[in-house]
Design a protein around this motif. Structure first.
Motif, PDB file in Angstrom:
ATOM      1  N   MET A   1       0.721  -0.948   0.160  1.00 40.16           N
ATOM      2  CA  MET A   1       0.087   0.083   0.022  1.00 40.16           C
ATOM      3  C   MET A   1       0.967   1.313  -0.057  1.00 40.16           C
ATOM      4  O   MET A   1       0.437   2.366  -0.654  1.00 40.16           O
ATOM      5  N   ASN A   2       1.833   1.287   0.913  1.00 38.59           N
ATOM      6  CA  ASN A   2       2.990   2.437   0.621  1.00 38.59           C
ATOM      7  C   ASN A   2       3.404   2.639  -0.530  1.00 38.59           C
ATOM      8  O   ASN A   2       3.702   3.747  -0.894  1.00 38.59           O
ATOM      9  N   GLU A   3       3.598   1.736  -1.466  1.00 43.33           N
ATOM     10  CA  GLU A   3       4.301   1.991  -2.578  1.00 43.33           C
ATOM     11  C   GLU A   3       3.487   2.579  -3.484  1.00 43.33           C
ATOM     12  O   GLU A   3       3.579   3.373  -4.395  1.00 43.33           O
ATOM     13  N   VAL A   4       2.017   2.355  -3.541  1.00 46.81           N
ATOM     14  CA  VAL A   4       0.919   2.892  -4.190  1.00 46.81           C
ATOM     15  C   VAL A   4       0.957   4.346  -3.680  1.00 46.81           C
ATOM     16  O   VAL A   4       0.815   5.364  -4.673  1.00 46.81           O
ATOM     17  N   ILE A   5       0.835   4.671  -2.530  1.00 41.23           N
ATOM     18  CA  ILE A   5       0.956   6.142  -2.233  1.00 41.23           C
ATOM     19  C   ILE A   5       1.985   6.790  -2.573  1.00 41.23           C
ATOM     20  O   ILE A   5       2.172   7.911  -3.102  1.00 41.23           O
ATOM     21  N   ILE A   6       3.352   6.214  -2.542  1.00 42.63           N
ATOM     22  CA  ILE A   6       4.286   6.855  -3.029  1.00 42.63           C
ATOM     23  C   ILE A   6       4.228   7.139  -4.518  1.00 42.63           C
ATOM     24  O   ILE A   6       4.651   8.175  -4.959  1.00 42.63           O
ATOM     25  N   GLN A   7       3.688   6.187  -5.174  1.00 45.26           N
ATOM     26  CA  GLN A   7       3.644   6.314  -6.742  1.00 45.26           C
ATOM     27  C   GLN A   7       2.601   7.564  -6.961  1.00 45.26           C
ATOM     28  O   GLN A   7       2.806   8.328  -8.008  1.00 45.26           O
ATOM     29  N   LEU A   8       1.730   7.759  -6.218  1.00 47.62           N
ATOM     30  CA  LEU A   8       0.546   8.692  -6.425  1.00 47.62           C
ATOM     31  C   LEU A   8       1.047  10.111  -6.430  1.00 47.62           C
ATOM     32  O   LEU A   8       0.762  11.164  -6.940  1.00 47.62           O
ATOM     33  N   ILE A   9       1.881  10.056  -5.088  1.00 46.15           N
ATOM     34  CA  ILE A   9       2.467  11.458  -4.766  1.00 46.15           C
ATOM     35  C   ILE A   9       3.338  11.675  -5.877  1.00 46.15           C
ATOM     36  O   ILE A   9       3.584  12.978  -6.144  1.00 46.15           O
ATOM     37  N   THR A  10       4.357  10.751  -6.262  1.00 48.13           N
ATOM     38  CA  THR A  10       5.347  11.032  -7.413  1.00 48.13           C
ATOM     39  C   THR A  10       4.627  11.504  -8.679  1.00 48.13           C
ATOM     40  O   THR A  10       5.050  12.313  -9.547  1.00 48.13           O
ATOM     41  N   GLY A  11       3.554  10.692  -8.985  1.00 48.38           N
ATOM     42  CA  GLY A  11       2.755  11.165 -10.290  1.00 48.38           C
ATOM     43  C   GLY A  11       2.357  12.639 -10.203  1.00 48.38           C
ATOM     44  O   GLY A  11       2.327  13.375 -11.038  1.00 48.38           O
ATOM     45  N   MET A  12       1.838  13.046  -8.957  1.00 41.09           N
ATOM     46  CA  MET A  12       1.322  14.466  -8.589  1.00 41.09           C
ATOM     47  C   MET A  12       2.540  15.215  -8.704  1.00 41.09           C
ATOM     48  O   MET A  12       2.649  16.475  -9.510  1.00 41.09           O
ATOM     49  N   LEU A  13       3.637  15.010  -8.046  1.00 42.57           N
ATOM     50  CA  LEU A  13       4.719  15.943  -8.117  1.00 42.57           C
ATOM     51  C   LEU A  13       5.519  16.155  -9.760  1.00 42.57           C
ATOM     52  O   LEU A  13       5.824  17.085  -9.893  1.00 42.57           O
ATOM     53  N   GLY A  14       5.478  14.962 -10.321  1.00 47.91           N
ATOM     54  CA  GLY A  14       5.725  15.112 -11.796  1.00 47.91           C
ATOM     55  C   GLY A  14       5.056  16.123 -12.645  1.00 47.91           C
ATOM     56  O   GLY A  14       5.426  16.964 -13.331  1.00 47.91           O
ATOM     57  N   SER A  15       3.671  15.909 -12.297  1.00 49.52           N
ATOM     58  CA  SER A  15       2.782  17.032 -13.064  1.00 49.52           C
ATOM     59  C   SER A  15       2.975  18.264 -12.586  1.00 49.52           C
ATOM     60  O   SER A  15       2.810  19.311 -13.475  1.00 49.52           O
ATOM     61  N   LEU A  16       3.132  18.394 -11.393  1.00 52.41           N
ATOM     62  CA  LEU A  16       3.403  19.808 -10.850  1.00 52.41           C
ATOM     63  C   LEU A  16       4.947  20.294 -11.434  1.00 52.41           C
ATOM     64  O   LEU A  16       4.775  21.459 -11.720  1.00 52.41           O
ATOM     65  N   GLY A  17       5.773  19.656 -11.521  1.00 52.76           N
ATOM     66  CA  GLY A  17       6.911  19.814 -12.213  1.00 52.76           C
ATOM     67  C   GLY A  17       6.667  20.606 -13.414  1.00 52.76           C
ATOM     68  O   GLY A  17       7.376  21.359 -13.789  1.00 52.76           O
ATOM     69  N   PHE A  18       6.078  19.558 -14.274  1.00 57.28           N
ATOM     70  CA  PHE A  18       5.875  20.244 -15.848  1.00 57.28           C
ATOM     71  C   PHE A  18       4.967  21.343 -15.565  1.00 57.28           C
ATOM     72  O   PHE A  18       5.139  22.088 -16.577  1.00 57.28           O
ATOM     73  N   ALA A  19       4.084  21.391 -14.863  1.00 61.21           N
ATOM     74  CA  ALA A  19       3.379  22.707 -14.609  1.00 61.21           C
ATOM     75  C   ALA A  19       4.094  23.839 -14.599  1.00 61.21           C
ATOM     76  O   ALA A  19       3.898  24.988 -15.155  1.00 61.21           O
ATOM     77  N   LEU A  20       5.043  23.888 -13.448  1.00 63.70           N
ATOM     78  CA  LEU A  20       6.056  24.890 -13.312  1.00 63.70           C
ATOM     79  C   LEU A  20       6.822  25.167 -14.516  1.00 63.70           C
ATOM     80  O   LEU A  20       7.023  26.233 -14.692  1.00 63.70           O
ATOM     81  N   LEU A  21       7.181  23.919 -15.097  1.00 66.74           N
ATOM     82  CA  LEU A  21       8.081  24.111 -16.377  1.00 66.74           C
ATOM     83  C   LEU A  21       7.424  25.016 -17.466  1.00 66.74           C
ATOM     84  O   LEU A  21       8.124  25.762 -18.161  1.00 66.74           O
ATOM     85  N   PHE A  22       5.995  24.711 -17.789  1.00 69.92           N
ATOM     86  CA  PHE A  22       5.249  25.300 -18.746  1.00 69.92           C
ATOM     87  C   PHE A  22       4.807  26.578 -18.426  1.00 69.92           C
ATOM     88  O   PHE A  22       4.106  27.195 -18.957  1.00 69.92           O
ATOM     89  N   GLY A  23       5.059  27.142 -17.369  1.00 69.08           N
ATOM     90  CA  GLY A  23       4.698  28.363 -16.679  1.00 69.08           C
ATOM     91  C   GLY A  23       3.309  28.456 -16.340  1.00 69.08           C
ATOM     92  O   GLY A  23       2.806  29.817 -16.664  1.00 69.08           O
ATOM     93  N   LEU A  24       2.628  27.728 -15.935  1.00 68.29           N
ATOM     94  CA  LEU A  24       1.279  27.867 -15.481  1.00 68.29           C
ATOM     95  C   LEU A  24       0.976  28.703 -14.435  1.00 68.29           C
ATOM     96  O   LEU A  24       1.938  28.964 -13.627  1.00 68.29           O
ATOM     97  N   LYS A  25      -0.126  29.245 -14.248  1.00 68.37           N
ATOM     98  CA  LYS A  25      -0.116  30.262 -13.305  1.00 68.37           C
ATOM     99  C   LYS A  25      -0.496  29.556 -12.193  1.00 68.37           C
ATOM    100  O   LYS A  25      -0.913  28.526 -12.109  1.00 68.37           O
ATOM    101  N   LYS A  26      -0.163  30.454 -10.917  1.00 71.10           N
ATOM    102  CA  LYS A  26      -0.414  29.720  -9.697  1.00 71.10           C
ATOM    103  C   LYS A  26      -1.656  29.251  -9.429  1.00 71.10           C
ATOM    104  O   LYS A  26      -1.902  28.162  -8.541  1.00 71.10           O
ATOM    105  N   GLN A  27      -2.709  29.864  -9.846  1.00 69.67           N
ATOM    106  CA  GLN A  27      -4.273  29.216  -9.644  1.00 69.67           C
ATOM    107  C   GLN A  27      -4.320  28.051 -10.160  1.00 69.67           C
ATOM    108  O   GLN A  27      -5.256  27.312  -9.893  1.00 69.67           O
TER     109      GLN A  27
END
Length: 149
Positions: A1-27
């Motif tokens: 179960m911990n592995e799934v939670i880690i994967q979900l968090i890294t999926g979210m962080l990966g998307s956040l990283g690309f959102a920052l890279l693409f210059g999305l607005k903070k909102q």
């Protein structure tokens, strides 16, 4: 179960990283990040149910396209902002790397195997998005048609 939670968090962080890279607005950053979490969670669910890359990717991609269409209307922004960032966890980086690496080493059997996986990912992303976008466009055209009647 911990592995799934880690994967979900890294999926979210990966998307956040690309959102920052693409210059999305903070909102839009939280919405884009949650799209990545949703995408990877549904991919894991699909792999658990069907144990096949194509159908799991199709489910995740279609859900991401639907999520991006909904968030585009809620946030009054283009849906591609949310779709591209939320589908990032599905990009087959590992499979593509091994495809190219084995092709360079002239290990054709392994290259073909990894190319097949890469193609399944790519087709599932495209098919899932196209299905949702076709339905969305059809609904919008029906609404426009009814307004003219």
């Amino acid at each position: 179960m911990n592995e799934v939670i880690i994967q979900l968090i890294t999926g979210m962080l990966g998307s956040l990283g690309f959102a920052l890279l693409f210059g999305l607005k903070k909102q839009y950053l939280i919405v884009a990040s949650l799209g990545g979490l949703l995408n990877w969670g549904l991919y894991l669910l699909g792999m658990h149910l069907w144990n096949t890359i194509f159908f799991a990717g199709l489910l995740a991609s279609a859900a991401s396209a639907l999520y991006s269409e909904i968030m585009a209307r809620v946030k009054k922004a283009p849906s591609t902002l949310f779709f591209i960032t939320s589908v990032i966890p599905l990009i087959p980086g590992r499979a593509l790397y091994y495809t190219c690496s084995n092709a360079v080493m002239r290990n054709w059997a392994e290259a073909k195997s990894y190319a097949n996986i890469t193609l399944q990912y790519a087709l599932s992303i495209a098919a899932g998005a196209c299905i949702i976008w076709a339905i969305t466009l059809t609904i919008e055209n029906i609404k426009k048609y009814k307004k003219t009647q």
